[in-house]
Design a protein around this motif. Structure first.
Motif, PDB file in Angstrom:
ATOM      1  N   ILE A 163       0.831  -1.217   0.000  1.00  0.00           N
ATOM      2  CA  ILE A 163       0.000   0.000   0.000  1.00  0.00           C
ATOM      3  C   ILE A 163       0.860   1.260   0.000  1.00  0.00           C
ATOM      4  CG2 ILE A 163      -1.983  -1.133   1.061  1.00  0.00           C
ATOM      5  CD1 ILE A 163      -1.183   0.253   3.718  1.00  0.00           C
ATOM      6  N   GLY A 164       2.172   1.073  -0.110  1.00  0.00           N
ATOM      7  CA  GLY A 164       3.061   2.220  -0.318  1.00  0.00           C
ATOM      8  C   GLY A 164       3.441   2.999   0.922  1.00  0.00           C
ATOM      9  N   THR A 165       3.391   2.367   2.109  1.00  0.00           N
ATOM     10  CA  THR A 165       3.774   3.068   3.349  1.00  0.00           C
ATOM     11  C   THR A 165       5.283   3.330   3.343  1.00  0.00           C
ATOM     12  OG1 THR A 165       2.025   1.851   4.444  1.00  0.00           O
ATOM     13  CG2 THR A 165       3.655   2.925   5.879  1.00  0.00           C
ATOM     14  N   PRO A 166       5.714   4.583   3.403  1.00  0.00           N
ATOM     15  CA  PRO A 166       7.158   4.849   3.251  1.00  0.00           C
ATOM     16  C   PRO A 166       8.017   4.336   4.411  1.00  0.00           C
ATOM     17  CG  PRO A 166       5.872   6.890   3.040  1.00  0.00           C
ATOM     18  CD  PRO A 166       4.921   5.822   3.475  1.00  0.00           C
TER      19      PRO A 166
ATOM     20  N   THR B 204      13.580   0.636  15.364  1.00  0.00           N
ATOM     21  CA  THR B 204      14.154   0.517  14.022  1.00  0.00           C
ATOM     22  C   THR B 204      13.202   1.152  13.011  1.00  0.00           C
ATOM     23  OG1 THR B 204      15.196  -1.538  14.644  1.00  0.00           O
ATOM     24  CG2 THR B 204      14.964  -1.142  12.291  1.00  0.00           C
ATOM     25  N   VAL B 205      13.733   2.039  12.169  1.00  0.00           N
ATOM     26  CA  VAL B 205      12.923   2.628  11.092  1.00  0.00           C
ATOM     27  C   VAL B 205      13.409   2.036   9.785  1.00  0.00           C
ATOM     28  CG1 VAL B 205      12.276   4.743   9.888  1.00  0.00           C
ATOM     29  CG2 VAL B 205      12.547   4.762  12.372  1.00  0.00           C
ATOM     30  N   ARG B 206      12.483   1.408   9.073  1.00  0.00           N
ATOM     31  CA  ARG B 206      12.853   0.778   7.796  1.00  0.00           C
ATOM     32  C   ARG B 206      12.263   1.600   6.650  1.00  0.00           C
ATOM     33  NH1 ARG B 206       9.378  -2.182   4.185  1.00  0.00           N
ATOM     34  NH2 ARG B 206      10.345  -4.004   3.213  1.00  0.00           N
ATOM     35  N   ASP B 207      13.135   1.916   5.667  1.00  0.00           N
ATOM     36  CA  ASP B 207      12.734   2.717   4.520  1.00  0.00           C
ATOM     37  C   ASP B 207      12.205   1.790   3.421  1.00  0.00           C
ATOM     38  OD1 ASP B 207      13.567   5.612   3.080  1.00  0.00           O
ATOM     39  OD2 ASP B 207      13.432   3.886   1.730  1.00  0.00           O
TER      40      ASP B 207
ATOM     41  N   LEU C 227      15.197  -0.018   1.702  1.00  0.00           N
ATOM     42  CA  LEU C 227      15.182  -1.118   2.668  1.00  0.00           C
ATOM     43  C   LEU C 227      16.193  -0.904   3.797  1.00  0.00           C
ATOM     44  CD1 LEU C 227      14.746  -4.235   0.329  1.00  0.00           C
ATOM     45  CD2 LEU C 227      13.013  -2.984   1.593  1.00  0.00           C
ATOM     46  N   GLN C 228      16.766   0.294   3.844  1.00  0.00           N
ATOM     47  CA  GLN C 228      17.731   0.584   4.903  1.00  0.00           C
ATOM     48  C   GLN C 228      17.023   0.658   6.260  1.00  0.00           C
ATOM     49  OE1 GLN C 228      20.527   3.740   4.026  1.00  0.00           O
ATOM     50  NE2 GLN C 228      20.673   4.152   6.229  1.00  0.00           N
TER      51      GLN C 228
END
Ligand code: ATP
Length: 487
Positions: A441-444, A460-463, A467-468
């Motif tokens: 659904i395109g969640t950044p 943890t924040v995943r891009d 995918l970082q």
């Protein structure tokens, strides 16, 4: 990867972007409903447009490429207007398509679409290509939707649902000038529904009977109108590029002289390579038209037409009376600096909110391969929406449903919500599966509370795209997400 319309339509239904209207009753052709995610996405398209064109516009600063500083204001006019509006604008007499019926298959087609329309009886052939077609002569079909006002319901009570939002702006031009301190040049902007009784609605939401427009009427001095036309044409084209549309899938196409409406000095279409079109073909997202003083003049004097010398004049009946009388009101502008009184010229960037939304959906659609928990490659569908447009801005996950992780994740989720970000909370299933649900659904950004969070107070924040994964302190998480969304 090919962007197939079938896959995109299926995803829109599966994840709640767009549903067929009245689906449980078999659907209503030409009408669509936006589901929870589609509603967020389309609202973002409208809000980003309004923000960029009106709210964030700084009238004290000259934008790059603009001939001068200028003002921008909003307007919201009614869907139904006085019938005389449509008579003077030309829609009553001229807003039609040519329609052709087939006696053999009972199909109804737009004449100019026939070369590309598959025959309902033999889809491998185009309409008119095979001997069985029995096509009628083309007939005019007015695209305005009629409705009846009041209880009597006679023909005199007939009114039309607006086929464009623009006329609401023209008829309020004087009101805006008199009630605000706008000075030429300035723009009036409106977002709202329009209705057209399209003969053959098709290509998902691209050609609907009810749709939404985002229109600007920009009023300027006639001597500057060409410069402003070029400015708006380029600025509107760049708006789509800045929101992530790839340069090779969007074009700015100047109309040929013979395509121009009779009052127009120049018109350009901004067109997108929708997946339902053949290779090399583009479909209109937005038209940017130089309209001269046509509209303000028509609403003053009456419906205009071109005479033998190519000049605009009021169209007359045989007895010399105007065919459709204008308001007779003075819609000129008085410049108190130069003491000049004149009818301004108009540049009209007219965009479709639904076509824009559809283009952003098509553009976002990506497929790739990612390893699952067992290291096996799995197909991943990824909607690469620009962060400003993404319907869900961030998702928050507790890694497991114990050790205080759900509580911490719920706390972070609550803070993001208070900051006005549309977020989702998900604690169901393996983490990889949760990532994939958000990618689709395109969640950044996905934020995970894990076993270390209790010790280092970080998550943890995943891009979505790179995918970082980064560790970010819980105390800074809202600011971090807000700043990444703006980047
Ligand atoms: P088309 O040639 O595709 O019918 P148009 O040139 O008649 O479009 P305009 O009158 O210039 O369209 O309207 C401005 C914008 O409104 C279009 O660029 C498009 O984005 C949107 N629009 C027009 N008609 C429809 C429709 N039937 N369904 C969805 N959007 C539409």
């Amino acid at each position: 990867m090919t962007r197939s319309m079938e896959k995109i339509v299926a995803l829109c239904k599966r994840r709640g972007f767009i549903f067929q209207n009245s689906e449980i009753y078999g659907g209503q052709n030409g009408f669509w409903d936006y589901g929870p995610l589609g509603t967020e996405l389309k609202r973002n398209v409208r809000d980003v447009w309004y923000h960029d064109m009106v709210s964030a516009h700084n009238e004290l600063q000259q934008p790059a490429g603009a001939p001068s500083t200028f003002q921008m204001v909003g307007l919201e006019s009614a869907l139904i207007m006085h019938p005389q509006v449509w008579k003077c604008s030309g829609h009553y007499d001229l807003f039609h398509d040519m329609m052709v019926d087939c006696h053999a298959c009972k199909g109804r087609f737009r004449q100019d679409h026939i070369p590309n329309t598959p025959c309902p009886q033999k889809p491998s052939k185009m309409v008119g290509e095979h001997t069985g077609c029995q096509l009628t002569e083309p007939r005019e079909f007015n695209l305005m939707m009629k409705t009846i006002l009041g209880a009597l319901g006679t023909e005199e009570d007939a009114a039309f649902l607006r086929p464009e939002t623009a006329q609401g702006i023209f008829v309020n031009f004087k009101n805006v000038c008199d009630s605000t301190r706008v000075k030429l040049p300035f723009g009036i902007c409106q977002v709202g529904k329009s209705f057209r009784n399209e003969i053959t609605p098709r290509n998902f939401t691209f050609r609907s009977r009810e749709f939404e427009q985002m229109e600007i009427e920009f009023f300027c001095h006639p001597s500057q109108s060409r410069e402003w036309y070029t400015y708006w044409r380029d600025r509107r084209y760049n708006w789509y590029l800045n929101l992530g549309i790839a340069k090779d899938r969007i074009i700015l196409r100047d109309h040929h002289q013979d395509e121009l409406a009779h009052y127009s000095v120049g018109t350009a279409d901004i067109e997108y390579a929708f997946p339902f079109l053949s290779e090399g073909e583009f479909g209109e997202l937005e038209g940017v038209a130089h309209r001269g003083d046509f509209d303000l003049r028509s609403h003053t004097e009456g419906k205009l037409t071109k005479n033998a010398a190519g000049e605009l004049e009021v169209e007359k009946n045989a007895d010399g009376t105007p065919k459709h009388r204008g308001s007779g009101k003075d819609l000129t502008y008085f410049d108190d600096q130069t003491r000049e009184r004149f009818l301004p010229h108009v540049i009209e960037p007219s965009a479709g909110a639904d076509r824009g939304t559809l283009a952003f959906i098509c553009e976002a659609y990506h497929e790739d391969q990612q390893p699952d928990e067992k290291g096996e490659m799995q197909e991943r569908i990824l909607m690469k929406f620009h962060p400003r447009l993404a319907p869900v801005k961030a998702a928050v996950f507790p890694l497991i449903k114990k050790e205080g992780m759900p509580e911490k994740a719920a706390e972070i989720f609550g803070e993001l919500k208070v900051a006005g970000l549309n977020c989702q909370y998900d604690q169901q299933g393996a983490i990889g599966r949760r990532y994939r649900r958000q990618d689709e659904i395109g969640t950044p950004f996905c934020i995970t509370v894990d076993g270390d969070t209790a010790k280092d107070n970080c998550v943890t924040v995943r891009d979505r795209d790179s995918l970082q994964q980064d560790r970010v302190p819980v105390s800074r998480i809202v600011d971090e997400i807000v700043s990444r969304l703006k980047a």
